[in-house]
Design an enzyme around this catalytic site. Structure first.
Site, short mmCIF file in Angstrom:
data_model
loop_
_atom_site.label_atom_id
_atom_site.label_comp_id
_atom_site.label_asym_id
_atom_site.label_seq_id
_atom_site.Cartn_x
_atom_site.Cartn_y
_atom_site.Cartn_z
N ARG A 46 -7.57 50.75 72.94
CA ARG A 46 -8.80 50.59 72.24
C ARG A 46 -9.57 51.72 71.56
O ARG A 46 -9.98 51.79 70.58
CB ARG A 46 -9.68 49.54 72.80
N TYR A 98 -18.93 40.05 47.70
CA TYR A 98 -17.75 39.35 48.30
C TYR A 98 -18.36 37.97 49.14
O TYR A 98 -19.23 38.35 50.04
CB TYR A 98 -16.60 40.16 48.96
N ASP A 170 -18.36 48.71 49.36
CA ASP A 170 -17.15 48.00 49.63
C ASP A 170 -16.30 48.59 48.48
O ASP A 170 -16.37 48.13 47.17
CB ASP A 170 -17.11 46.51 49.59
N LYS A 195 -5.86 44.57 50.84
CA LYS A 195 -5.53 44.65 49.24
C LYS A 195 -4.63 45.69 48.90
O LYS A 195 -3.57 45.88 49.38
CB LYS A 195 -6.88 44.38 48.88
C1 LIG Z 1 -14.12 42.97 48.03
C2 LIG Z 1 -13.56 42.17 49.76
N1 LIG Z 1 -14.12 42.76 50.55
C3 LIG Z 1 -13.85 42.61 51.81
C4 LIG Z 1 -12.86 41.48 51.96
C5 LIG Z 1 -12.59 40.99 53.34
O1 LIG Z 1 -11.31 41.72 53.71
P1 LIG Z 1 -10.20 40.91 54.82
O2 LIG Z 1 -9.91 39.58 54.10
O3 LIG Z 1 -9.32 41.98 54.88
O4 LIG Z 1 -11.10 40.73 56.10
C6 LIG Z 1 -12.27 41.06 50.75
C7 LIG Z 1 -11.42 39.75 50.97
O5 LIG Z 1 -10.84 39.39 50.18
C8 LIG Z 1 -12.52 41.34 49.71
O6 LIG Z 1 -12.15 40.77 48.47
#
Ligand SMILES: Cc1ncc(COP(=O)(O)O)c(C=O)c1O
Length: 377
Positions: A46, A98, A170, A195
Site C-alpha cells: 500500500r 463532473y 480535473d 479515460k
Molecule cells: C472529468 C471526470 N473526472 C472524474 C471522473 C471520475 O473518474 P473514474 O470514473 O475513473 O472514477 C470522470 C468519470 O467519468 C470524469 O469524466
C-alpha cells in the site's frame, strides 16, 4: 527532447532490476526486509510498489511536476486530494463539475464540514466574488463536462495567488498531452486515468500530480493513510496505454474536429459544444492554454425524439458511460455522468434531455458520421 518523445522516454521506461522495457507487474503485497534496522525502499504494497511508481513518475513527468500518485479510480483521486482539507475550509468549484465530483462534494464533504460554492467559471470574476475569509482552494475543470465550458487558468491562478489559495484541476478531458496546467501555475492536476491516459476502456484508475513538496507530502499521507491505491496490474495497463497517448490524441482529436463541423451543418442539430469551434464561447481562452481541443464534444438535438432515435440506432458508437477510449462512445449525460445532479440544477445549466456527449475514438470519421445520421433517416 520533444514532448512526443518524452511520453516514451522519461526515465521510467526500463525496469531497473532486469532491463525489461516493459516495467514488470510487481504483484506483491509485501517485501522481505534484509536488515530490520535499515528497512528497504519498499516495505508494504500500500505504501509503495515499483510498477505503481513507474506509472506515477511517468504521469508526473508528463504533467511537469515532481510528484505523482496513483489511485484506484479518478473519483478516489479527487476525494483523496479533497481529504487534505479540514472542517471549516471553503472550496470554490465549477457549477457544471463532473456529476460524480458534485455528488462527492455535496453528499460527503459538506457533511464533513467543508463548505463548497459552485460558480460559473467561464467568467473569472465569479471565482473572485466567491472568495471568503475561510476559502482554501479553487477546484477547476476545463473544458468542463458535458458542455465543454472553458475557465481561464491563468486568471484563476492570479486570484489564488492574491488570496493565498491552492489551485487544483480535473485535467481528464485534455490529458497532459494537450494541457499542462502546472506550467500555468496550477498546484495540483488530477486525472481520471480511466479515460485518455489508459485509452482502451479496460481499466479504472486515477492519478494526481503536483510540483509542490508540501502538498505532495499531504497527498501521499492520504494515499497511504486512506489506502485507495491502484493495484499493480492496473498500473501496468495505464503505463502501457500512455505510450500511445500522442498517436491516439492526435487522431481522435482530428476526427472530433471533423465531426463537430459536420454536426453544425445538420438540420437535426440545435447546437454543438466543442472548444475547437470558433463559435464556442471559450475558443480563444482555450487556445491560449491548451494545444488542442481534444476528442470530446457535445451537441443538442432538436428534440428528445431525435436524441432517442440516434441512441437507439447507432451501430458503431457504444452507448455508454465514460470517454477517452479507442472505441467511440456516445453518452447521455442526464442518465449517465450527471444523473447524480438534481434535475432543476441540470436544466439550469443546460444539461437537457436532448444533450448527447461524444467521445471520438479511432474509427474513420466518415463512418462515425454516417452512423449518427442513421437514426435520423
Ligand atoms: C472529468 C471526470 N473526472 C472524474 C471522473 C471520475 O473518474 P473514474 O470514473 O475513473 O472514477 C470522470 C468519470 O467519468 C470524469 O469524466
Amino acid at each position: 527532447m520533444k514532448y512526443g518523445t518524452k511520453i516514451l522516454h522519461n526515465g521510467n521506461e526500463v525496469d531497473a532490476h532486469t532491463g525489461a522495457i516493459s516495467i514488470p507487474i510487481y504483484q506483491a503485497s509485501t517485501y522481505h526486509q534484509h536488515d530490520i534496522e535499515q528497512p528497504g525502499k519498499y516495505d508494504y504494497g500500500r505504501s509503495g510498489n515499483p510498477t505503481r511508481e513507474a506509472l506515477e513518475k511517468t504521469v508526473a513527468a508528463l504533467e511537469g511536476g515532481r510528484y505523482g500518485y496513483a489511485f484506484s479510480s479518478g473519483i478516489a483521486a479527487v476525494s483523496s486530494v479533497l481529504s487534505i482539507f479540514r472542517p471549516g475550509d471553503h472550496i470554490i468549484a465549477p457549477e457544471d463539475i463532473y456529476g460524480g465530483t458534485y455528488r462527492m462534494l455535496t453528499s460527503f464533504f459538506t457533511e464533513f464540514g467543508i463548505e463548497v460554492s459552485f460558480v460559473d467559471m467561464q467568467d473569472a470574476n465569479h471565482i473572485e466574488a466567491a472568495v471568503k475569509d475561510h476559502t482554501k482552494a479553487i477546484f477547476l475543470e476545463t473544458p468542463s463536462n458535458p458542455l465543454l465550458k472553458i475557465a481561464d487558468l491563468k486568471a484563476a491562478v492570479d486570484i489564488a495567488k492574491k488570496h493565498g489559495l491552492i489551485t487544483m484541476i480535473d485535467n481528464t478531458f485534455m490529458s497532459p498531452y494537450l494541457q499542462r496546467p502546472l506550467e500555468l501555475g496550477i498546484d495540483i492536476s488530477i486525472h481520471s486515468a480511466t479515460k485518455f491516459l489508459g485509452g482502451h476502456s479496460d481499466v479504472i484508475g486515477g492519478v494526481v500530480v503536483t510540483d509542490r513538496e508540501d502538498l505532495a507530502k499531504k497527498i501521499y499521507f492520504v494515499q497511504n493513510g486512506y489506502g485507495a491505491i491502484l493495484g499493480p496490474h492496473d498500473c501496468w495497463l495505464l503505463h502501457r496505454g500512455i505510450k500511445t497517448l500522442r498517436a491516439r490524441m492526435e487522431m481522435q482529436q482530428k476526427s472530433a474536429g471533423e465531426i463537430a463541423k459536420w454536426l453544425q451543418q445538420q438540420s437535426w442539430v440545435e447546437e454543438v459544444y466543442y472548444p475547437g469551434l470558433e463559435s464556442h464561447k471559450g475558443f480563444h481562452i482555450h487556445a491560449g492554454q491548451a494545444s488542442g481541443a481534444g476528442a470530446v464534444l457535445s451537441f443538442k438535438a432538436v428534440s428528445e425524439e431525435v436524441t432517442k432515435a440516434i441512441m437507439k440506432n447507432v451501430k458503431l458508437w457504444a452507448v455508454a458511460v465514460s470517454l477517452g477510449g479507442v472505441e467511440s462512445i456516445l453518452s447521455y449525460p442526464v442518465k449517465m455522468s450527471h444523473a447524480a445532479m438534481p434535475e432543476v440544477e441540470r436544466e439550469r445549466l443546460g444539461i437537457t434531455n436532448t444533450l448527447i456527449r461524444l467521445s471520438v475514438g479511432l474509427e474513420e470519421a466518415d463512418d462515425l458520421m454516417e452512423d449518427l445520421a442513421r437514426g435520423i433517416s
